[in-house]
Design an enzyme around this catalytic site. Sequence first.
Site, PDB file in Angstrom:
ATOM      1  NE  ARG A 263      41.676  34.261  47.047  1.00  0.00           N
ATOM      2  CZ  ARG A 263      41.755  33.334  47.757  1.00  0.00           C
ATOM      3  NH1 ARG A 263      42.856  32.752  47.790  1.00  0.00           N
ATOM      4  NH2 ARG A 263      40.565  33.182  48.296  1.00  0.00           N
TER       5      ARG A 263
ATOM      6  CB  SER B 153      41.919  32.034  25.119  1.00  0.00           C
ATOM      7  OG  SER B 153      42.243  30.729  24.391  1.00  0.00           O
TER       8      SER B 153
ATOM      9  CG  ASN C  58      41.706  34.831  33.258  1.00  0.00           C
ATOM     10  OD1 ASN C  58      42.537  35.438  33.702  1.00  0.00           O
ATOM     11  ND2 ASN C  58      41.416  33.544  32.978  1.00  0.00           N
TER      12      ASN C  58
ATOM     13  CG  HIS D 220      43.072  29.450  30.323  1.00  0.00           C
ATOM     14  ND1 HIS D 220      43.195  28.998  31.766  1.00  0.00           N
ATOM     15  CD2 HIS D 220      43.118  28.372  29.684  1.00  0.00           C
ATOM     16  CE1 HIS D 220      43.425  27.825  31.760  1.00  0.00           C
ATOM     17  NE2 HIS D 220      43.141  27.184  30.627  1.00  0.00           N
TER      18      HIS D 220
ATOM     19  CG  LEU E  76      37.687  36.527  41.232  1.00  0.00           C
ATOM     20  CD1 LEU E  76      38.006  37.295  40.038  1.00  0.00           C
ATOM     21  CD2 LEU E  76      37.943  37.470  42.564  1.00  0.00           C
TER      22      LEU E  76
ATOM     23  CB  SER F 266      55.455  38.795  32.245  1.00  0.00           C
ATOM     24  OG  SER F 266      54.781  37.576  31.868  1.00  0.00           O
TER      25      SER F 266
ATOM     26  CD  GLU G 207      49.894  33.837  28.510  1.00  0.00           C
ATOM     27  OE1 GLU G 207      50.625  34.539  29.141  1.00  0.00           O
ATOM     28  OE2 GLU G 207      49.330  32.595  28.708  1.00  0.00           O
TER      29      GLU G 207
ATOM     30  CG  ASP H 123      40.090  28.565  33.086  1.00  0.00           C
ATOM     31  OD1 ASP H 123      40.343  29.904  33.202  1.00  0.00           O
ATOM     32  OD2 ASP H 123      40.690  27.750  33.500  1.00  0.00           O
TER      33      ASP H 123
HETATM   34  C1  GRF Z   1      50.034  33.363  32.020  1.00  0.00           C
HETATM   35  O1  GRF Z   1      50.289  32.214  31.555  1.00  0.00           O
HETATM   36  C2  GRF Z   1      48.448  33.303  31.935  1.00  0.00           C
HETATM   37  O2  GRF Z   1      47.887  32.656  30.972  1.00  0.00           O
HETATM   38  C3  GRF Z   1      48.140  32.701  33.351  1.00  0.00           C
HETATM   39  O3  GRF Z   1      48.767  32.980  34.334  1.00  0.00           O
HETATM   40  C4  GRF Z   1      50.220  33.336  33.776  1.00  0.00           C
HETATM   41  C5  GRF Z   1      50.433  34.560  34.466  1.00  0.00           C
HETATM   42  O4  GRF Z   1      51.954  35.107  33.996  1.00  0.00           O
HETATM   43  N1  GRF Z   1      46.609  33.026  33.730  1.00  0.00           N
HETATM   44  P1  GRF Z   1      52.410  36.434  34.438  1.00  0.00           P
HETATM   45  O5  GRF Z   1      52.439  36.553  36.146  1.00  0.00           O
HETATM   46  O6  GRF Z   1      51.501  37.423  33.661  1.00  0.00           O
HETATM   47  O7  GRF Z   1      53.833  36.417  34.089  1.00  0.00           O
END
Ligand code: GRF
Length: 216
Positions: free
Chosen positions: A91, A136, A107, A109, A93, A13, A174, A145
């Site tokens: 994963r 974040s 990334n 998180h 890295l 998403s 996000e 992280d």
């Molecule tokens: C999100 O909550 C992101 O913060 C975490 O993994 C999830 C990914 O969700 N790293 P999506 O696959 O983008 O819906």
Amino acid sequence: MLPVAVVISGRGSNMEAIARASLSAGSRFRVVRVIADRDSAGGLARAAALGIPVGVVPVKRYADRAAFDAALAAEIESSGAQLVALAGFMRILSAEFVQRFEGRLLNIHPSLLPLYKGLDTHARALAAGDTHHGASVHYVTAELDGGPVIMQGRLRIRPGETPEAVSARVHTLEHIIYPHVCSLIAAGRVECRQGSVYFDGAPLAAPLIEENDAAA
Ligand code: GRF
């Protein structure tokens, strides 16, 4: 136009939010490839539906992490991407991979870092009785992280809220902040210099904040 690769493991998403923003008028970045580590990742179909080239680097095909990371790096480089956005990529890295893409690897998180690195962030924030929670976007370093944070989406936890409910609201945030960070980088307003975030040419003392209690 800044070429961006998005790397996923699951539903994608965040990838879709970034891809849709990149297709909107005036965008200064473009998603040139969506790459998954498994062909079952739901996000692959979402990307294809948007007309974005997809690639799969099946983790099972590689003997060890070094071999997988090398294949992933080659896939990214063949796309021409100059920015790499990990979005639900499950994963860890290697230090070599991170170093290769240093300053160009992002990334997202689901916590207000440095709080709650790792898994189960929503349940942990609720169990701690926190008043606020969020997500974040950060540059990736060798520390899990732990890289410098660019932007956070922050919301107020509601009384009695479940991890599922707060997770859904964090996801909505996000989808705002990740494309926003890509735009800021594409516009040259955010950059990483020697491991620190710079915003409009000056060191960023604290993450940029998107407050949104209404996130549904
Ligand atoms: C999100 O909550 C992101 O913060 C975490 O993994 C999830 C990914 O969700 N790293 P999506 O696959 O983008 O819906």
